[in-house]
Design an enzyme around this catalytic site. Sequence first.
Site, PDB file in Angstrom:
ATOM      1  N   HIS A  61      39.542   3.160  -0.957  1.00 44.61           N
ATOM      2  CA  HIS A  61      40.409   3.707  -1.992  1.00 44.61           C
ATOM      3  C   HIS A  61      41.850   3.229  -1.864  1.00 44.61           C
ATOM      4  O   HIS A  61      42.451   2.724  -2.808  1.00 44.61           O
ATOM      5  CB  HIS A  61      40.360   5.239  -1.948  1.00 44.61           C
ATOM      6  CG  HIS A  61      41.253   5.864  -2.959  1.00 44.61           C
ATOM      7  ND1 HIS A  61      42.544   6.237  -2.666  1.00 44.61           N
ATOM      8  CD2 HIS A  61      41.073   6.109  -4.268  1.00 44.61           C
ATOM      9  CE1 HIS A  61      43.098   6.729  -3.763  1.00 44.61           C
ATOM     10  NE2 HIS A  61      42.222   6.666  -4.743  1.00 44.61           N
ATOM     11  N   ARG A  96      37.749   0.891 -13.824  1.00 47.78           N
ATOM     12  CA  ARG A  96      37.082   2.026 -13.179  1.00 47.78           C
ATOM     13  C   ARG A  96      37.603   3.319 -13.786  1.00 47.78           C
ATOM     14  O   ARG A  96      38.810   3.467 -14.000  1.00 47.78           O
ATOM     15  CB  ARG A  96      37.390   2.049 -11.688  1.00 47.78           C
ATOM     16  CG  ARG A  96      36.816   0.938 -10.857  1.00 47.78           C
ATOM     17  CD  ARG A  96      37.096   1.239  -9.384  1.00 47.78           C
ATOM     18  NE  ARG A  96      36.587   0.227  -8.477  1.00 47.78           N
ATOM     19  CZ  ARG A  96      37.263  -0.843  -8.100  1.00 47.78           C
ATOM     20  NH1 ARG A  96      38.484  -1.056  -8.563  1.00 47.78           N
ATOM     21  NH2 ARG A  96      36.735  -1.699  -7.239  1.00 47.78           N
ATOM     22  N   ARG A 141      33.626   0.710 -16.864  1.00 47.23           N
ATOM     23  CA  ARG A 141      32.450   1.080 -16.073  1.00 47.23           C
ATOM     24  C   ARG A 141      32.258   2.576 -16.159  1.00 47.23           C
ATOM     25  O   ARG A 141      33.213   3.337 -15.958  1.00 47.23           O
ATOM     26  CB  ARG A 141      32.629   0.668 -14.621  1.00 47.23           C
ATOM     27  CG  ARG A 141      31.391   1.022 -13.812  1.00 47.23           C
ATOM     28  CD  ARG A 141      31.530   0.648 -12.389  1.00 47.23           C
ATOM     29  NE  ARG A 141      32.479   1.514 -11.714  1.00 47.23           N
ATOM     30  CZ  ARG A 141      32.867   1.317 -10.463  1.00 47.23           C
ATOM     31  NH1 ARG A 141      32.423   0.272  -9.790  1.00 47.23           N
ATOM     32  NH2 ARG A 141      33.712   2.133  -9.899  1.00 47.23           N
ATOM     33  N   GLU A 169      25.144  -4.965  -7.960  1.00 47.67           N
ATOM     34  CA  GLU A 169      25.777  -4.590  -6.682  1.00 47.67           C
ATOM     35  C   GLU A 169      24.782  -3.990  -5.707  1.00 47.67           C
ATOM     36  O   GLU A 169      25.170  -3.440  -4.687  1.00 47.67           O
ATOM     37  CB  GLU A 169      26.980  -3.662  -6.919  1.00 47.67           C
ATOM     38  CG  GLU A 169      26.733  -2.477  -7.803  1.00 47.67           C
ATOM     39  CD  GLU A 169      27.991  -1.629  -8.015  1.00 47.67           C
ATOM     40  OE1 GLU A 169      29.015  -1.858  -7.359  1.00 47.67           O
ATOM     41  OE2 GLU A 169      27.916  -0.704  -8.840  1.00 47.67           O
ATOM     42  N   GLY A 205      29.254  -6.706  -8.390  1.00 49.82           N
ATOM     43  CA  GLY A 205      30.081  -5.789  -7.612  1.00 49.82           C
ATOM     44  C   GLY A 205      29.897  -6.176  -6.157  1.00 49.82           C
ATOM     45  O   GLY A 205      29.082  -5.605  -5.434  1.00 49.82           O
ATOM     46  N   THR A 206      30.657  -7.164  -5.734  1.00 47.10           N
ATOM     47  CA  THR A 206      30.420  -7.709  -4.390  1.00 47.10           C
ATOM     48  C   THR A 206      30.795  -6.746  -3.272  1.00 47.10           C
ATOM     49  O   THR A 206      30.370  -6.930  -2.137  1.00 47.10           O
ATOM     50  CB  THR A 206      31.201  -9.023  -4.202  1.00 47.10           C
ATOM     51  OG1 THR A 206      32.509  -8.839  -4.739  1.00 47.10           O
ATOM     52  CG2 THR A 206      30.507 -10.169  -4.874  1.00 47.10           C
ATOM     53  N   ASN A 207      31.597  -5.727  -3.597  1.00 47.86           N
ATOM     54  CA  ASN A 207      31.941  -4.763  -2.548  1.00 47.86           C
ATOM     55  C   ASN A 207      30.682  -4.057  -2.076  1.00 47.86           C
ATOM     56  O   ASN A 207      30.383  -3.985  -0.883  1.00 47.86           O
ATOM     57  CB  ASN A 207      32.943  -3.729  -3.069  1.00 47.86           C
ATOM     58  CG  ASN A 207      34.174  -4.371  -3.677  1.00 47.86           C
ATOM     59  OD1 ASN A 207      34.471  -5.525  -3.391  1.00 47.86           O
ATOM     60  ND2 ASN A 207      34.885  -3.634  -4.514  1.00 47.86           N
ATOM     61  N   ASP A 208      29.937  -3.543  -3.054  1.00 45.84           N
ATOM     62  CA  ASP A 208      28.698  -2.863  -2.693  1.00 45.84           C
ATOM     63  C   ASP A 208      27.589  -3.848  -2.355  1.00 45.84           C
ATOM     64  O   ASP A 208      26.802  -3.616  -1.446  1.00 45.84           O
ATOM     65  CB  ASP A 208      28.256  -1.941  -3.841  1.00 45.84           C
ATOM     66  CG  ASP A 208      29.002  -0.614  -3.794  1.00 45.84           C
ATOM     67  OD1 ASP A 208      29.098  -0.037  -2.690  1.00 45.84           O
ATOM     68  OD2 ASP A 208      29.512  -0.172  -4.838  1.00 45.84           O
ATOM     69  N   CYS A 241      33.265  -8.652 -10.531  1.00 48.41           N
ATOM     70  CA  CYS A 241      34.358  -7.686 -10.573  1.00 48.41           C
ATOM     71  C   CYS A 241      34.615  -7.065  -9.206  1.00 48.41           C
ATOM     72  O   CYS A 241      35.408  -6.153  -9.070  1.00 48.41           O
ATOM     73  CB  CYS A 241      34.116  -6.621 -11.628  1.00 48.41           C
ATOM     74  SG  CYS A 241      32.670  -5.623 -11.280  1.00 48.41           S
TER      75      CYS A 241
HETATM   76  C1  PEP Z   1      31.942  -3.248  -6.213  1.00 52.33           C
HETATM   77  O1  PEP Z   1      31.135  -2.558  -5.602  1.00 52.33           O
HETATM   78  O2  PEP Z   1      32.156  -4.445  -5.945  1.00 52.33           O
HETATM   79  C2  PEP Z   1      32.742  -2.665  -7.298  1.00 52.33           C
HETATM   80  C3  PEP Z   1      33.511  -3.416  -8.051  1.00 52.33           C
HETATM   81  O3  PEP Z   1      32.692  -1.320  -7.457  1.00 52.33           O
HETATM   82  P1  PEP Z   1      33.454  -0.278  -6.513  1.00 52.33           P
HETATM   83  O4  PEP Z   1      34.400  -1.034  -5.662  1.00 52.33           O
HETATM   84  O5  PEP Z   1      34.114   0.669  -7.412  1.00 52.33           O
HETATM   85  O6  PEP Z   1      32.314   0.322  -5.752  1.00 52.33           O
HETATM   86 MG    MG Z   2      30.553  -0.673  -6.455  1.00 51.71          MG
END
Ligand code: PEP
Ligand code: MG
Length: 747
Positions: A373, A460, A507, A604, A626-629, A676
């Site tokens: 966050h 978001r 989203r 993701e 969603g490369t973070n997840d 994203c």
């Molecule tokens: C992600 O997972 O890459 C993504 C963009 O979503 P968030 O960071 O909100 O989980």
């Molecule tokens: Mg995500």
Amino acid sequence: MFNIGLPIPPGFFITADTYKEYITKTGIIFDIKKFLTNLNVENTEELQERANMIQKLIVMTPVTDSIKEEILEAYDALNTEELTGGKKQDSFVAVRSSATAEDLPEASFAGQQATYLNVRGNEQLMKAVRMCWASLFTARAIYYREKNNFDHMKVLISVVVQKMVNSEEAGIMFSVNPATNKLDEIVIEAVHGLGETAVSGEINPDIYIVDKEEEIIKTRNLKKQRWGLFRSHDGKNIKVNIPEEVDGQQVISDEIVLKLAKYAKQIENHYGKPQDIEWAVEKNKVYIVQSRAVTTLKERTVTEEVFGDAIVRGLTASSGVASGPVKIVLSADDLKKVIDGDIMVAPMTNPDMVMAMKKASAIVTDEGGITSHAAIVSREMMIPCIVGAENATKVLRDGDVVTVDATHGKVVFGKTEITKEKKEIKPKIPTNTKIKLIMDIPELAEEAAKTDADGIGLFRLEMLIAENGIHPAEYIRQNKDEEYANMLANRLKKVGDAFKGKPIWIRTSDVRTDEYRGLRGGDKEPHETDPMIGWHGIRRALDEPRILKAEFLAIKKLHDRGYTNFGVMIPFVINVDEVKKAKEIMREVGLEPCKDAEFGVMIETPASCWIIEDICKEGISFVSFGTNDLTQLTLGIDRNNEKISSLFDEMHPAVLGEILGVVNMCKKYNIESSICGQAGSRPEMAKFLIQIGIDSLSVNRDSIYKISDVVKKAEEENEKKIQEDSQQKLAEASQNVPEMQEPERFA
Ligand code: PEP
Ligand code: MG
């Protein structure tokens, strides 16, 4: 320096107070003031004239007897037999001035006041002292003081009288590498004879670079110097040729290089700042003759490391540098402590803290990775931020003044010359591939649009929900579905206004159960063992379809108001069925997916990669990685866990393989592919994505210029490759063509 045992040539000071006493007791202070009143410093002629008059006045006015007596007594004490080689005689001294405002970090006055070398005898000395004092009033010095708002009468000058080192070798050294801003290197420049030629740049000095930690010589750059400045018997500086056989060899031995490096370290430690030092060697003995802070470091940019030992280290979440007082935020109660310019330090931030975060000049958190966050919000707000610093809330205390060098992931004590560095946002350069932004805060949309981004690839809803203070589930419990939709639509309108005619992908909410407990109704959220892989995203939305429907309704309301560029995408998909059901709910509000509004799926989860063909067949407008997840789930690396953050790598072949497979499938079905996740702002990822032919990228606002540059180059490379390939094919084909026969009739 003398007091910490450094080899300083013997000498004495004529204090700034002595100067004050001089101008007061002789009464010339009144004349000086008179010359300075109503002076227009922009009028060069007038300035020069007044400067000359003041300087003449000082040089011509003898000092009082008591001052003279004291100075000559001190000079006499230098004239010892030992120091002048056997017989007592007047020493050669260097007479240097040092203004009280000189070398302040804010204003480098260095070099503006005079230095006289090889001064010998009482008369010469007294004259040199007065000339040093007079140099406080050169035209340049007066001009500087006016421009920097220094009171002329408050800037005093002291004079240093030091025995001249009759140097065989001399030079300057820096306790950091000023050319590269490397803090772990000492740079030593050496010339034959007096150091003046090195300072003035008349002679190309030898350059030795020493590793500060290891104390070893890393490089030696030797130069042919041809001549050096040496002192003759009568105190004149004369040019002496350097014999052929010596020239081009090391001016100083390794032993002296290392000794100097040691001194440089000691001096830097002593002053707590990188130093620019003058040194000299006489009869194999090293002397330090001057040291001052390296003021050029203040011209540092965001990419240069702030000097000092790190008291806290962590990961760069949002680059930049800021100084200010620390405010530790351990609970919601602490939030009110944070005022403009503070450094906010917390275990982790959460959406309730956004208001306080906006005020902070930098943010440091104990926990979290670069997609946490704090990281997401600070990037968007362009506040320097370090995450995963582990013990920041324990090591730092309320009120400590610190500098956060987020670019290098470190916090140092004290303020840095640049207290705030505004990140300059350069707009995107034109590319064939669309480059959009990642956004969370509608109020920043107008500013963000100045980047010329091709739209918003991820908006978001969570930040907006958090700021609003009511949990979406609570709206539904209270049967205020429509109110929720209106709230969203009203806030999103701002984004629509800023990005007219460009795609904006909203989203649907992805609210993890642990993150939003602070909101009204948040206390009713279930407790899960692992909220990261728990009840959130589309799986929750389908369990509580009224939330999803209200969010679609918000999009519908925007469309009804003419903002038809709003599309939607759904997060955390693992089944085609989820896509199908979400589309059905969208239809219920009167929006036909892919037709009335773009409808996309976030890729993701590894599951979504495996079933991509079926998702494409179901019918969607686009996918967005969603490369973070995706990285978290593919590698099994909790994206918020700083302990394993070094393993979190979106460029892992497994992740790249998934992306490649999905992009290829999307091409087959003519579906736009996009990204994203945070990785889109990484140059190496952007390059990879262009190589494999992705259709669009979304990046953080502060990365758009850089990424557009990378994209442009990668596009050109692709283009070149295509051309080369076709030329290659042409060449191959032409080899198989048989030699043309001359038609017989022309033979
Ligand atoms: C992600 O997972 O890459 C993504 C963009 O979503 P968030 O960071 O909100 O989980
Ligand atoms: Mg995500």
